[in-house]
Design a protein around this motif. Sequence first.
Motif, PDB file in Angstrom:
ATOM      1  N   GLY A 163     -21.813  30.873 -39.234  1.00 28.78           N
ATOM      2  CA  GLY A 163     -21.149  31.610 -38.184  1.00 28.78           C
ATOM      3  C   GLY A 163     -19.894  32.289 -38.694  1.00 28.78           C
ATOM      4  O   GLY A 163     -19.386  31.985 -39.760  1.00 28.78           O
ATOM      5  N   ALA A 164     -19.347  33.176 -37.880  1.00 32.36           N
ATOM      6  CA  ALA A 164     -18.208  33.957 -38.301  1.00 32.36           C
ATOM      7  C   ALA A 164     -16.891  33.227 -38.102  1.00 32.36           C
ATOM      8  O   ALA A 164     -15.901  33.563 -38.733  1.00 32.36           O
ATOM      9  N   GLY A 165     -16.877  32.258 -37.205  1.00 35.20           N
ATOM     10  CA  GLY A 165     -15.625  31.606 -36.866  1.00 35.20           C
ATOM     11  C   GLY A 165     -15.515  30.218 -37.452  1.00 35.20           C
ATOM     12  O   GLY A 165     -16.376  29.753 -38.206  1.00 35.20           O
ATOM     13  N   VAL A 166     -14.404  29.538 -37.106  1.00 36.63           N
ATOM     14  CA  VAL A 166     -14.207  28.151 -37.511  1.00 36.63           C
ATOM     15  C   VAL A 166     -15.069  27.266 -36.603  1.00 36.63           C
ATOM     16  O   VAL A 166     -15.023  27.399 -35.378  1.00 36.63           O
ATOM     17  N   SER A 167     -15.815  26.401 -37.210  1.00 35.32           N
ATOM     18  CA  SER A 167     -16.719  25.552 -36.462  1.00 35.32           C
ATOM     19  C   SER A 167     -16.261  24.103 -36.547  1.00 35.32           C
ATOM     20  O   SER A 167     -15.977  23.590 -37.643  1.00 35.32           O
ATOM     21  N   GLN A 168     -16.198  23.422 -35.400  1.00 35.57           N
ATOM     22  CA  GLN A 168     -15.794  22.030 -35.373  1.00 35.57           C
ATOM     23  C   GLN A 168     -16.874  21.201 -34.675  1.00 35.57           C
ATOM     24  O   GLN A 168     -17.505  21.653 -33.719  1.00 35.57           O
ATOM     25  N   SER A 169     -17.029  19.985 -35.190  1.00 31.24           N
ATOM     26  CA  SER A 169     -17.968  19.071 -34.542  1.00 31.24           C
ATOM     27  C   SER A 169     -17.476  17.641 -34.680  1.00 31.24           C
ATOM     28  O   SER A 169     -16.774  17.318 -35.665  1.00 31.24           O
ATOM     29  N   PRO A 170     -17.784  16.777 -33.727  1.00 29.55           N
ATOM     30  CA  PRO A 170     -18.413  17.119 -32.448  1.00 29.55           C
ATOM     31  C   PRO A 170     -17.422  17.813 -31.529  1.00 29.55           C
ATOM     32  O   PRO A 170     -16.219  17.744 -31.743  1.00 29.55           O
ATOM     33  N   SER A 171     -17.916  18.456 -30.500  1.00 27.07           N
ATOM     34  CA  SER A 171     -17.004  19.097 -29.551  1.00 27.07           C
ATOM     35  C   SER A 171     -16.373  18.048 -28.638  1.00 27.07           C
ATOM     36  O   SER A 171     -15.240  18.214 -28.182  1.00 27.07           O
ATOM     37  N   ASN A 172     -17.125  16.995 -28.390  1.00 22.38           N
ATOM     38  CA  ASN A 172     -16.623  15.881 -27.575  1.00 22.38           C
ATOM     39  C   ASN A 172     -17.046  14.567 -28.208  1.00 22.38           C
ATOM     40  O   ASN A 172     -18.176  14.427 -28.660  1.00 22.38           O
ATOM     41  N   LYS A 173     -16.103  13.621 -28.214  1.00 18.07           N
ATOM     42  CA  LYS A 173     -16.421  12.302 -28.753  1.00 18.07           C
ATOM     43  C   LYS A 173     -15.732  11.254 -27.897  1.00 18.07           C
ATOM     44  O   LYS A 173     -14.517  11.301 -27.709  1.00 18.07           O
ATOM     45  N   VAL A 229       2.855  33.489 -46.252  1.00 12.50           N
ATOM     46  CA  VAL A 229       3.682  33.489 -45.048  1.00 12.50           C
ATOM     47  C   VAL A 229       2.998  34.185 -43.876  1.00 12.50           C
ATOM     48  O   VAL A 229       3.083  33.749 -42.735  1.00 12.50           O
ATOM     49  N   GLY A 230       2.286  35.258 -44.146  1.00  9.60           N
ATOM     50  CA  GLY A 230       1.739  36.064 -43.062  1.00  9.60           C
ATOM     51  C   GLY A 230       0.301  35.792 -42.708  1.00  9.60           C
ATOM     52  O   GLY A 230      -0.280  36.512 -41.914  1.00  9.60           O
ATOM     53  N   GLY A 231      -0.289  34.760 -43.289  1.00  6.77           N
ATOM     54  CA  GLY A 231      -1.698  34.521 -43.029  1.00  6.77           C
ATOM     55  C   GLY A 231      -1.972  34.042 -41.621  1.00  6.77           C
ATOM     56  O   GLY A 231      -1.555  32.956 -41.238  1.00  6.77           O
ATOM     57  N   GLU A 232      -2.695  34.850 -40.864  1.00  4.68           N
ATOM     58  CA  GLU A 232      -3.037  34.488 -39.490  1.00  4.68           C
ATOM     59  C   GLU A 232      -3.996  33.304 -39.491  1.00  4.68           C
ATOM     60  O   GLU A 232      -4.931  33.246 -40.284  1.00  4.68           O
ATOM     61  N   LEU A 233      -3.779  32.367 -38.596  1.00 10.23           N
ATOM     62  CA  LEU A 233      -4.672  31.222 -38.436  1.00 10.23           C
ATOM     63  C   LEU A 233      -5.756  31.540 -37.429  1.00 10.23           C
ATOM     64  O   LEU A 233      -5.485  32.067 -36.350  1.00 10.23           O
ATOM     65  N   PHE A 234      -6.975  31.178 -37.795  1.00 11.72           N
ATOM     66  CA  PHE A 234      -8.114  31.282 -36.900  1.00 11.72           C
ATOM     67  C   PHE A 234      -8.503  29.860 -36.511  1.00 11.72           C
ATOM     68  O   PHE A 234      -8.774  29.028 -37.379  1.00 11.72           O
ATOM     69  N   PHE A 235      -8.541  29.598 -35.213  1.00  9.51           N
ATOM     70  CA  PHE A 235      -8.764  28.243 -34.731  1.00  9.51           C
ATOM     71  C   PHE A 235     -10.212  28.028 -34.314  1.00  9.51           C
ATOM     72  O   PHE A 235     -10.875  28.938 -33.798  1.00  9.51           O
ATOM     73  N   GLY A 236     -10.647  26.798 -34.505  1.00  4.88           N
ATOM     74  CA  GLY A 236     -11.891  26.359 -33.909  1.00  4.88           C
ATOM     75  C   GLY A 236     -11.667  25.988 -32.453  1.00  4.88           C
ATOM     76  O   GLY A 236     -10.544  26.066 -31.946  1.00  4.88           O
ATOM     77  N   GLU A 237     -12.738  25.576 -31.799  1.00  2.00           N
ATOM     78  CA  GLU A 237     -12.652  25.254 -30.372  1.00  2.00           C
ATOM     79  C   GLU A 237     -12.176  23.820 -30.134  1.00  2.00           C
ATOM     80  O   GLU A 237     -11.966  23.432 -28.997  1.00  2.00           O
ATOM     81  N   GLY A 238     -12.031  23.073 -31.208  1.00  2.00           N
ATOM     82  CA  GLY A 238     -11.482  21.736 -31.084  1.00  2.00           C
ATOM     83  C   GLY A 238     -12.527  20.656 -30.883  1.00  2.00           C
ATOM     84  O   GLY A 238     -13.655  20.918 -30.440  1.00  2.00           O
ATOM     85  N   SER A 239     -12.120  19.450 -31.225  1.00  2.00           N
ATOM     86  CA  SER A 239     -12.916  18.250 -30.947  1.00  2.00           C
ATOM     87  C   SER A 239     -12.097  17.385 -29.999  1.00  2.00           C
ATOM     88  O   SER A 239     -10.988  16.961 -30.336  1.00  2.00           O
ATOM     89  N   ARG A 240     -12.664  17.169 -28.815  1.00  2.00           N
ATOM     90  CA  ARG A 240     -11.950  16.358 -27.819  1.00  2.00           C
ATOM     91  C   ARG A 240     -12.327  14.899 -28.025  1.00  2.00           C
ATOM     92  O   ARG A 240     -13.495  14.531 -27.895  1.00  2.00           O
ATOM     93  N   LEU A 241     -11.323  14.094 -28.353  1.00  2.00           N
ATOM     94  CA  LEU A 241     -11.549  12.675 -28.600  1.00  2.00           C
ATOM     95  C   LEU A 241     -10.993  11.860 -27.444  1.00  2.00           C
ATOM     96  O   LEU A 241      -9.837  12.030 -27.059  1.00  2.00           O
ATOM     97  N   THR A 242     -11.831  10.999 -26.914  1.00  2.00           N
ATOM     98  CA  THR A 242     -11.405  10.075 -25.867  1.00  2.00           C
ATOM     99  C   THR A 242     -11.646   8.659 -26.354  1.00  2.00           C
ATOM    100  O   THR A 242     -12.780   8.299 -26.709  1.00  2.00           O
ATOM    101  N   VAL A 243     -10.587   7.881 -26.384  1.00  2.00           N
ATOM    102  CA  VAL A 243     -10.684   6.484 -26.824  1.00  2.00           C
ATOM    103  C   VAL A 243     -10.529   5.591 -25.598  1.00  2.00           C
ATOM    104  O   VAL A 243      -9.497   5.625 -24.921  1.00  2.00           O
ATOM    105  N   LEU A 244     -11.576   4.829 -25.317  1.00  2.00           N
ATOM    106  CA  LEU A 244     -11.564   3.970 -24.121  1.00  2.00           C
ATOM    107  C   LEU A 244     -10.954   2.609 -24.394  1.00  2.00           C
ATOM    108  O   LEU A 244     -10.989   2.134 -25.539  1.00  2.00           O
TER     109      LEU A 244
END
Lengths: 119, 115
Positions: free
Chosen positions: B1-11, B100-115
């Motif tokens: 893919g063209a973007g930053v990929s993160q996995s899992p999206s939810n944990k 200094v000037g490098g733009e950051l491209f972000f992934g959609e994140g991994s949401r972690l929930t600890v019970l």
Amino acid sequence: AQKITQTQPGMFVQEKEAVTLDCTYDTSDQSYGLFWYKQPSSGEMIFLIYQGSYDEQNATEGRYSLNFQKARKSANLVISASQLGDSAMYFCAMREGRNYGGATNKLIFGTGTLLAVQP
Amino acid sequence: GAGVSQSPSNKVTEKGKDVELRCDPISGHTALYWYRQRLGQGLEFLIYFQGNSAPDKSGLPSDRFSAERTGESVSTLTIQRTQQEDSAVYLCASSRTGGVGGELFFGEGSRLTVL
């Protein structure tokens, strides 16, 4: 010491009006970069605008402009003609240019300003 | 893919378990960052990789946190013996250079929930 300070936790603006989001920074470096990112409720981080410390002109990107006042160490974001879709969290960030032989050019973020655009 | 990929999206995990979060940066980007964002808060820097240089680990909150990156490709953030306060969205970003000037491209994140 906090590197990036955003003193406005929340702001309201009427649609079509301009709004300024404040950002001050602290660095002893001569070379650094300043960024603004937008984070809507969906959570994605959207790059808006960049200003280099050696840039003589204020950066502009469409409706976004950065009011860079180097002596005051401020890098305020100005959004002209606000739109409802501008409602989001806005983060100011800085990267310093030092390199101690390792990877130290990390990007540090402020705590953000939540902007609400009212119709 | 063209973007930053993160996995899992939810944990969702139980307290005390180990978790691994993966980040696949944009191809050719030499710099990779991990950030933590707790609910309603800003981005907290965790670790930064730049090419083959030693990573900047200054933001890791405890020795339960570690991260690796193989060359200029995939990175894994590992949290051992998770605690409830580890619950957050973990964001990965990459940039073409570490300058200094490098733009950051972000992934959609991994949401972690600890019970």
